[in-house]
Structures are given as C-alpha cells and as structure tokens.
Design a protein around this motif. Structure first.
Motif, mmCIF file in Angstrom:
data_model
loop_
_atom_site.group_PDB
_atom_site.id
_atom_site.type_symbol
_atom_site.label_atom_id
_atom_site.label_comp_id
_atom_site.label_asym_id
_atom_site.label_seq_id
_atom_site.Cartn_x
_atom_site.Cartn_y
_atom_site.Cartn_z
ATOM 1 N N UNK A 5 0.773 -1.094 -0.043
ATOM 2 C CA UNK A 5 -0.044 0.168 -0.019
ATOM 3 C C UNK A 5 0.837 1.292 0.050
ATOM 4 N N UNK A 6 0.816 1.905 -1.123
ATOM 5 C CA UNK A 6 1.790 3.197 -1.115
ATOM 6 C C UNK A 6 0.996 4.356 -0.503
ATOM 7 N N UNK A 7 1.898 5.025 0.274
ATOM 8 C CA UNK A 7 1.298 6.279 0.782
ATOM 9 C C UNK A 7 2.120 7.473 0.612
ATOM 10 N N UNK A 8 1.338 8.672 0.368
ATOM 11 C CA UNK A 8 1.673 9.862 -0.073
ATOM 12 C C UNK A 8 1.278 11.023 0.761
ATOM 13 N N UNK A 9 2.142 11.866 1.001
ATOM 14 C CA UNK A 9 2.013 13.221 1.660
ATOM 15 C C UNK A 9 2.221 14.564 0.941
ATOM 16 N N UNK A 10 1.494 15.524 1.060
ATOM 17 C CA UNK A 10 1.614 16.608 0.238
ATOM 18 C C UNK A 10 1.417 17.766 1.390
ATOM 19 N N UNK A 11 2.636 18.370 1.850
ATOM 20 C CA UNK A 11 2.475 19.453 2.988
ATOM 21 C C UNK A 11 3.682 20.604 2.659
ATOM 22 N N UNK A 12 3.160 21.692 2.387
ATOM 23 C CA UNK A 12 4.161 22.884 2.087
ATOM 24 C C UNK A 12 4.615 23.297 3.236
ATOM 25 N N UNK A 13 4.468 22.992 4.482
ATOM 26 C CA UNK A 13 5.168 23.484 5.570
ATOM 27 C C UNK A 13 6.380 22.631 6.083
ATOM 28 N N UNK A 56 -2.289 2.053 -11.854
ATOM 29 C CA UNK A 56 -2.802 1.187 -11.168
ATOM 30 C C UNK A 56 -2.334 1.207 -9.836
ATOM 31 N N UNK A 57 -2.151 2.677 -9.375
ATOM 32 C CA UNK A 57 -1.984 2.839 -7.906
ATOM 33 C C UNK A 57 -3.125 3.065 -6.990
ATOM 34 N N UNK A 58 -3.152 2.058 -5.822
ATOM 35 C CA UNK A 58 -4.273 2.446 -5.032
ATOM 36 C C UNK A 58 -3.671 2.841 -3.699
ATOM 37 N N UNK A 59 -3.578 4.283 -3.428
ATOM 38 C CA UNK A 59 -2.969 4.706 -2.362
ATOM 39 C C UNK A 59 -3.561 5.242 -1.367
ATOM 40 N N UNK A 80 -8.468 15.362 -8.648
ATOM 41 C CA UNK A 80 -7.491 14.668 -9.776
ATOM 42 C C UNK A 80 -7.086 13.495 -9.374
ATOM 43 N N UNK A 81 -6.641 13.331 -7.836
ATOM 44 C CA UNK A 81 -6.195 11.860 -7.409
ATOM 45 C C UNK A 81 -7.293 11.024 -7.448
ATOM 46 N N UNK A 82 -8.625 11.408 -7.138
ATOM 47 C CA UNK A 82 -9.661 10.602 -7.333
ATOM 48 C C UNK A 82 -9.949 10.015 -8.893
ATOM 49 N N UNK A 83 -9.711 11.056 -9.897
ATOM 50 C CA UNK A 83 -9.850 10.570 -11.124
ATOM 51 C C UNK A 83 -8.692 9.372 -11.570
ATOM 52 N N UNK A 84 -7.490 9.703 -11.089
ATOM 53 C CA UNK A 84 -6.541 8.659 -11.459
ATOM 54 C C UNK A 84 -6.373 7.543 -10.828
ATOM 55 N N UNK A 85 -6.809 7.672 -9.504
ATOM 56 C CA UNK A 85 -6.929 6.471 -8.255
ATOM 57 C C UNK A 85 -8.202 6.234 -7.789
ATOM 58 N N UNK A 86 -8.921 5.712 -8.578
ATOM 59 C CA UNK A 86 -10.441 5.521 -8.073
ATOM 60 C C UNK A 86 -10.677 4.951 -6.815
ATOM 61 N N UNK A 87 -9.792 4.160 -6.342
ATOM 62 C CA UNK A 87 -9.661 3.605 -4.915
ATOM 63 C C UNK A 87 -8.764 4.205 -3.757
ATOM 64 N N UNK A 88 -8.563 5.679 -4.144
ATOM 65 C CA UNK A 88 -7.767 6.187 -3.425
ATOM 66 C C UNK A 88 -8.202 6.639 -1.968
ATOM 67 N N UNK A 89 -7.539 6.543 -0.852
ATOM 68 C CA UNK A 89 -7.941 6.745 0.413
ATOM 69 C C UNK A 89 -7.416 7.955 0.932
ATOM 70 N N UNK A 90 -8.194 9.024 0.945
ATOM 71 C CA UNK A 90 -7.697 10.534 1.082
ATOM 72 C C UNK A 90 -7.969 11.011 2.490
ATOM 73 N N UNK A 91 -6.987 11.371 3.108
ATOM 74 C CA UNK A 91 -6.912 12.209 4.513
ATOM 75 C C UNK A 91 -6.616 13.498 4.359
ATOM 76 N N UNK A 92 -7.564 14.366 4.657
ATOM 77 C CA UNK A 92 -7.023 15.972 4.933
ATOM 78 C C UNK A 92 -6.403 16.340 6.245
ATOM 79 N N UNK A 93 -5.484 16.991 6.296
ATOM 80 C CA UNK A 93 -4.806 17.474 7.494
ATOM 81 C C UNK A 93 -4.531 18.895 7.505
ATOM 82 N N UNK A 94 -5.614 19.718 8.064
ATOM 83 C CA UNK A 94 -5.594 21.284 7.758
ATOM 84 C C UNK A 94 -6.145 21.979 8.855
ATOM 85 N N UNK A 95 -5.855 23.112 8.791
ATOM 86 C CA UNK A 95 -6.206 24.079 9.928
ATOM 87 C C UNK A 95 -7.561 24.535 9.460
ATOM 88 N N UNK A 96 -7.999 24.342 8.229
ATOM 89 C CA UNK A 96 -9.141 24.792 7.513
ATOM 90 C C UNK A 96 -10.284 23.885 7.904
#
Length: 258
Positions: A5-13, A56-59, A80-96
């Motif tokens: 299971x591949x894991x990805x993080x996008x955080x600009x801080x 074929x990533x399911x991340x 866009x992730x949902x379009x490319x990876x239909x089984x994506x498990x997405x977690x938002x980590x945000x102050x908003x």
C-alpha cells in the motif's frame, strides 16, 4: 512487494511535512504493515506526475487544503487524484476545518479530516488510526475485489476468478462488451469506461480494449500488439504503450517484449 500500500504526503510547511513523515514511517515500521511512504513532497503537482507515470496505484494520501503559491489547492488535487486512483484513500490534515463540507460537495469521499489545531498528540493519534483503517480496508479489498470479476447478463449477476479474464473489448453494437475468458467468450451489456473504473486491476490499453496484465504473454512494441496464451491479441495505443511497459516492469510480470 506487489501488495504494498503506497502512502503519499503533500504538505508545504517543512516542519509539518517532517512530522507527518516521521509519524507515518514509525507507525508502519512498528506494526510491520505491508506498506511504505512512497512520496512526501511540498509540491501538489509531484503527486499527479507520479500517478500519471505509475498506473494502477491504490494509495493512501495525506493532503492539506491550501498550498501557498501553487496552481493546485488540496481540494483540486484530491479531485484529480480520485480521477487517476479510483480507490484512493484520502485524508485531509489542515487548519481549515470550515472547508470540510466542500469535500462532500465535490464528492471526494475522504477517509478523514484531521484538524491541525487539535494539537500534535491528537493529530498523531488520528493519523495513526487512519493508517490502520486504510491498511485494513486495502487488505480486505485485495482478498475480495481483486480476486473476483463480476458482470451482469440477463438480469443475473455472475462472479468468476479474475485470473480467468484475458481482456474485454467493445462489441459491434452500442453498449455491448465482449469478455474474453481463458475458455470461453461472453457478450453482455456495458460500457468499457465503466469497467475500467469498476476493475482497476485491469488496464486500458486502447479505447476498445481493457486487458488483464497478468495474462499477457508477449508485447510486440513495433506493431503495437499484446498477445495472450491462447493466441488472441489486442491493439495497444501508442500513448498507452509506455504506461503498460512501466506497469509490466513495476509488477515484475513475465511478459516477453519484442
């Protein structure tokens, strides 16, 4: 490992990016999960570049809502992730936290929305729980959905082992599909675009062909053809050849290349 299971993080801080990386890698290591931190970056576009060259990533994706000075915000990236990876498990980590409702409005279907302001200990606990939930769902999905192929004909649902499926092609009449199995051929109503979404383990090599990469025995790069053990072949679009070859290499499939 094919079941990673591949894991990805996008955080600009930078500090928060480093913290998330540590939480994720430590939790994976402590629990000996069959997963890894594939990419941790401050740039939203890096994730899309990866997904476009690695099909074929399911991340599992940890995203913020705002990326200062970037073309994409977190909601747009998730869409866009949902379009490319239909089984994506997405977690938002945000102050908003006020933006959480927009994830439903845009039908992103996030696994969780973690509010940074709750404090480091709470954020850590929630991220670790999200990892466990995502991993459990991924492993169950591997046992159930990846092993079987389903189709409907005459109002009846049919289930069969995925390893019987060679490829699917569009029929001669509208909304008709032809399913090529190892020992027979079945025609049923459907759209190849829908099957592409429903069965992410299959790969769209051409507008008219959806193949099971595990059943390919040879790829003729010069003539843009893919062959199966029974002698049948499918056309491979020029723009799909690179992605197919990358998938064969990444999955270590025993496919002859000529």
């Amino acid at each position: 490992m094919n079941n990673l299971l591949k894991t990805f993080v996008v955080e600009d801080d930078p500090e928060q990016l480093a913290t998330l990386k540590q939480i994720i890698t430590n939790h994976i290591m402590i629990n000996d999960f069959d997963m890894g931190l594939t990419l941790a970056t401050s740039r939203a576009q890096d994730i899309l570049d990866y997904l476009q060259t690695n099909p074929a990533v399911e991340g599992l994706y940890f995203l913020d809502i705002e990326y200062t000075g970037q073309a994409l915000n977190g909601l747009e990236l998730a869409t866009k992730i949902r379009e490319l990876d239909v089984n994506a498990k997405i977690v938002f980590v945000s102050t908003h936290s006020e933006m959480a409702f927009l994830t439903f409005e845009r039908r992103i279907e996030p696994l969780d929305f973690v509010v940074k302001d709750l404090g480091q200990d709470t954020v850590k606990a929630k991220v670790e729980k999200d990892i466990r939930v995502a991993y459990e769902r991924y492993t169950k999905q591997g046992v159930v959905s990846k092993a079987m192929f389903s189709y409907s004909k005459g109002g009846q649902l049919f289930n069969l082992p995925l390893d019987q499926v060679l490829f699917i092609e569009t029929g001669t009449s509208r909304n008709k599909l032809v399913l090529h199995l190892t020992e027979r051929i079945v025609q049923y109503n459907g759209k190849i675009s829908d099957e592409t979404v429903a069965h992410p383990e299959l790969f769209r090599v051409h507008k008219s062909f959806l193949v099971n990469p595990q059943k390919l025995v040879r790829v003729d790069k010069q003539n843009q053809l893919g062959y199966f053990e029974n002698g049948e072949s499918v056309d491979i679009a020029i723009r799909k050849m690179h992605d197919l070859l990358a998938l064969i290499k990444k999955s270590q499939l025993s496919v002859e290349l000529s």
